[in-house]
Design a protein around this motif. Structure first.
Motif, PDB file in Angstrom:
ATOM      1  N   ALA A  79      -0.792   6.018  -4.344  1.00 42.35           N
ATOM      2  CA  ALA A  79      -0.319   6.372  -3.003  1.00 42.35           C
ATOM      3  C   ALA A  79       0.607   5.288  -2.476  1.00 42.35           C
ATOM      4  CB  ALA A  79      -1.504   6.554  -2.054  1.00 42.35           C
ATOM      5  N   PHE A  80       1.637   5.730  -1.768  1.00 46.44           N
ATOM      6  CA  PHE A  80       2.559   4.833  -1.088  1.00 46.44           C
ATOM      7  C   PHE A  80       2.472   5.126   0.407  1.00 46.44           C
ATOM      8  CE2 PHE A  80       5.020   5.641  -5.181  1.00 46.44           C
ATOM      9  CZ  PHE A  80       4.505   4.534  -5.814  1.00 46.44           C
ATOM     10  N   PHE A  81       2.599   4.088   1.213  1.00 54.21           N
ATOM     11  CA  PHE A  81       2.488   4.255   2.649  1.00 54.21           C
ATOM     12  C   PHE A  81       3.868   4.340   3.290  1.00 54.21           C
ATOM     13  CE2 PHE A  81      -1.625   3.130   1.396  1.00 54.21           C
ATOM     14  CZ  PHE A  81      -2.502   3.489   2.401  1.00 54.21           C
ATOM     15  N   VAL A  82       3.991   5.210   4.288  1.00 51.98           N
ATOM     16  CA  VAL A  82       5.247   5.406   5.014  1.00 51.98           C
ATOM     17  C   VAL A  82       4.976   5.302   6.509  1.00 51.98           C
ATOM     18  CG1 VAL A  82       6.246   6.851   3.193  1.00 51.98           C
ATOM     19  CG2 VAL A  82       4.981   7.937   5.049  1.00 51.98           C
ATOM     20  N   ASP A  83       6.025   4.979   7.268  1.00 53.60           N
ATOM     21  CA  ASP A  83       5.894   4.878   8.718  1.00 53.60           C
ATOM     22  C   ASP A  83       5.943   6.237   9.407  1.00 53.60           C
ATOM     23  OD1 ASP A  83       5.666   2.082   8.669  1.00 53.60           O
ATOM     24  OD2 ASP A  83       7.843   1.837   8.699  1.00 53.60           O
ATOM     25  N   GLU A  88       9.965  11.340   6.193  1.00 55.67           N
ATOM     26  CA  GLU A  88      10.033  11.080   4.749  1.00 55.67           C
ATOM     27  C   GLU A  88       9.944  12.387   3.966  1.00 55.67           C
ATOM     28  OE1 GLU A  88      10.955   8.534   1.828  1.00 55.67           O
ATOM     29  OE2 GLU A  88      10.784   7.989   3.932  1.00 55.67           O
ATOM     30  N   TYR A  89       9.099  13.288   4.404  1.00 51.33           N
ATOM     31  CA  TYR A  89       8.989  14.604   3.772  1.00 51.33           C
ATOM     32  C   TYR A  89      10.327  15.340   3.852  1.00 51.33           C
ATOM     33  CZ  TYR A  89       7.653  19.490   3.161  1.00 51.33           C
ATOM     34  OH  TYR A  89       7.583  20.798   2.745  1.00 51.33           O
ATOM     35  N   GLY A 109      -5.228   9.890   9.482  1.00 51.81           N
ATOM     36  CA  GLY A 109      -3.772   9.853   9.406  1.00 51.81           C
ATOM     37  C   GLY A 109      -3.264  11.113   8.742  1.00 51.81           C
ATOM     38  N   SER A 110      -2.138  11.011   8.034  1.00 53.84           N
ATOM     39  CA  SER A 110      -1.546  12.163   7.353  1.00 53.84           C
ATOM     40  C   SER A 110      -1.201  11.803   5.919  1.00 53.84           C
ATOM     41  CB  SER A 110      -0.267  12.602   8.070  1.00 53.84           C
ATOM     42  OG  SER A 110      -0.537  13.015   9.387  1.00 53.84           O
ATOM     43  N   PHE A 111      -1.144  12.837   5.065  1.00 51.08           N
ATOM     44  CA  PHE A 111      -0.752  12.611   3.679  1.00 51.08           C
ATOM     45  C   PHE A 111       0.004  13.831   3.161  1.00 51.08           C
ATOM     46  CE2 PHE A 111      -4.469  15.160   3.090  1.00 51.08           C
ATOM     47  CZ  PHE A 111      -4.338  15.772   1.860  1.00 51.08           C
ATOM     48  N   ALA A 112       0.754  13.618   2.096  1.00 46.59           N
ATOM     49  CA  ALA A 112       1.447  14.682   1.369  1.00 46.59           C
ATOM     50  C   ALA A 112       1.460  14.273  -0.102  1.00 46.59           C
ATOM     51  CB  ALA A 112       2.865  14.868   1.898  1.00 46.59           C
ATOM     52  N   ILE A 113       1.615  15.248  -0.993  1.00 46.02           N
ATOM     53  CA  ILE A 113       1.600  14.965  -2.430  1.00 46.02           C
ATOM     54  C   ILE A 113       2.836  15.587  -3.070  1.00 46.02           C
ATOM     55  CG2 ILE A 113       0.363  15.323  -4.607  1.00 46.02           C
ATOM     56  CD1 ILE A 113      -2.234  15.504  -2.922  1.00 46.02           C
ATOM     57  N   PHE A 114       3.527  14.786  -3.893  1.00 49.47           N
ATOM     58  CA  PHE A 114       4.730  15.255  -4.575  1.00 49.47           C
ATOM     59  C   PHE A 114       4.689  14.905  -6.058  1.00 49.47           C
ATOM     60  CE2 PHE A 114       5.731  10.957  -3.181  1.00 49.47           C
ATOM     61  CZ  PHE A 114       6.380  10.399  -4.274  1.00 49.47           C
ATOM     62  N   GLU A 115       5.592  15.538  -6.820  1.00 49.56           N
ATOM     63  CA  GLU A 115       5.749  15.239  -8.248  1.00 49.56           C
ATOM     64  C   GLU A 115       6.838  14.182  -8.404  1.00 49.56           C
ATOM     65  OE1 GLU A 115       6.517  18.706 -10.605  1.00 49.56           O
ATOM     66  OE2 GLU A 115       4.823  19.803  -9.735  1.00 49.56           O
ATOM     67  N   ASP A 116       6.601  13.208  -9.281  1.00 53.00           N
ATOM     68  CA  ASP A 116       7.592  12.138  -9.474  1.00 53.00           C
ATOM     69  C   ASP A 116       8.580  12.411 -10.613  1.00 53.00           C
ATOM     70  OD1 ASP A 116       6.166  11.586 -11.820  1.00 53.00           O
ATOM     71  OD2 ASP A 116       5.855   9.476 -11.348  1.00 53.00           O
ATOM     72  N   THR A 117       8.593  13.605 -11.168  1.00 49.66           N
ATOM     73  CA  THR A 117       9.463  14.032 -12.276  1.00 49.66           C
ATOM     74  C   THR A 117       9.116  13.363 -13.602  1.00 49.66           C
ATOM     75  OG1 THR A 117      11.311  12.443 -12.071  1.00 49.66           O
ATOM     76  CG2 THR A 117      11.389  14.405 -10.655  1.00 49.66           C
ATOM     77  N   CYS A 118       8.105  12.521 -13.624  1.00 52.83           N
ATOM     78  CA  CYS A 118       7.765  11.749 -14.827  1.00 52.83           C
ATOM     79  C   CYS A 118       6.329  11.982 -15.269  1.00 52.83           C
ATOM     80  CB  CYS A 118       7.996  10.268 -14.573  1.00 52.83           C
ATOM     81  SG  CYS A 118       9.668   9.905 -14.024  1.00 52.83           S
ATOM     82  N   ILE A 124       1.926  10.258  -0.492  1.00 52.77           N
ATOM     83  CA  ILE A 124       2.421   9.386   0.566  1.00 52.77           C
ATOM     84  C   ILE A 124       1.471   9.534   1.747  1.00 52.77           C
ATOM     85  CG2 ILE A 124       4.835   9.196  -0.112  1.00 52.77           C
ATOM     86  CD1 ILE A 124       5.509  11.444   1.859  1.00 52.77           C
ATOM     87  N   GLN A 125       1.267   8.438   2.450  1.00 53.47           N
ATOM     88  CA  GLN A 125       0.323   8.418   3.557  1.00 53.47           C
ATOM     89  C   GLN A 125       0.936   7.740   4.774  1.00 53.47           C
ATOM     90  OE1 GLN A 125      -3.466   7.493   0.694  1.00 53.47           O
ATOM     91  NE2 GLN A 125      -3.492   6.577   2.695  1.00 53.47           N
ATOM     92  N   GLN A 126       0.535   8.237   5.931  1.00 52.82           N
ATOM     93  CA  GLN A 126       0.847   7.575   7.194  1.00 52.82           C
ATOM     94  C   GLN A 126      -0.472   7.397   7.924  1.00 52.82           C
ATOM     95  OE1 GLN A 126       3.592   9.640   9.771  1.00 52.82           O
ATOM     96  NE2 GLN A 126       3.024   8.392  11.528  1.00 52.82           N
ATOM     97  N   VAL A 127      -0.768   6.163   8.259  1.00 51.87           N
ATOM     98  CA  VAL A 127      -2.017   5.871   8.952  1.00 51.87           C
ATOM     99  C   VAL A 127      -1.736   5.645  10.428  1.00 51.87           C
ATOM    100  CG1 VAL A 127      -3.991   4.311   9.080  1.00 51.87           C
ATOM    101  CG2 VAL A 127      -2.994   4.878   6.879  1.00 51.87           C
TER     102      VAL A 127
END
Length: 127
Positions: A79-83, A88-89, A109-118, A124-127
């Motif tokens: 997971a990576f954190f975003v402001d 970002e989505y 907080g909030s989260f979303a899940i994506f594919e990294d192509t690899c 990604i998370q926002q707290v």
């Protein structure tokens, strides 16, 4: 003791470098040839540059099995954190990133899940 390196197994290091730099916005730190593969790391432009993410070639059969199983189950590898998760989505969607879960609000907080192509799902998370 401190965290210096974390790894993400990838099926193609060059494709991963493009995605992690041009789409996610990380910055390449190390790119050293090691035979058929590379010691390839990226860092966040928003954080200290001594915490590196290794884009590790997924050539170990056990690691490949693990990666494939996590992906099939939709489980994020990391997971990576975003402001601002909505911004970002929108930015990433405009770049063609495939999201498996749109931003979802939770009590923490909030989260979303994506594919990294690899071969990975990333959260990604926002707290």
């Amino acid at each position: 003791m401190k965290i210096k390196l974390a790894s993400v197994f990838v099926d193609d290091q060059d494709k991963a470098l493009t995605f992690y730099t041009e789409v996610l916005g990380f910055v390449k730190k190390s790119d050293v040839s090691v035979g058929d593969y590379k010691w390839l790391t990226v860092v966040s432009p928003e954080g200290p540059d001594d915490i590196e993410l290794v884009l590790e070639p997924n050539v170990n059969p056990a690691a490949k099995t693990y990666q494939t199983a996590l992906f099939a189950q939709g489980i994020p590898l990391t997971a990576f954190f975003v402001d601002d998760i909505e911004a970002e989505y929108a930015r990433m969607t405009a770049l063609g990133v495939v999201f498996r879960k749109k931003p979802t609000k939770m009590e923490w907080g909030s989260f979303a899940i994506f594919e990294d192509t690899c071969g990975n799902h990333i959260q990604i998370q926002q707290v």
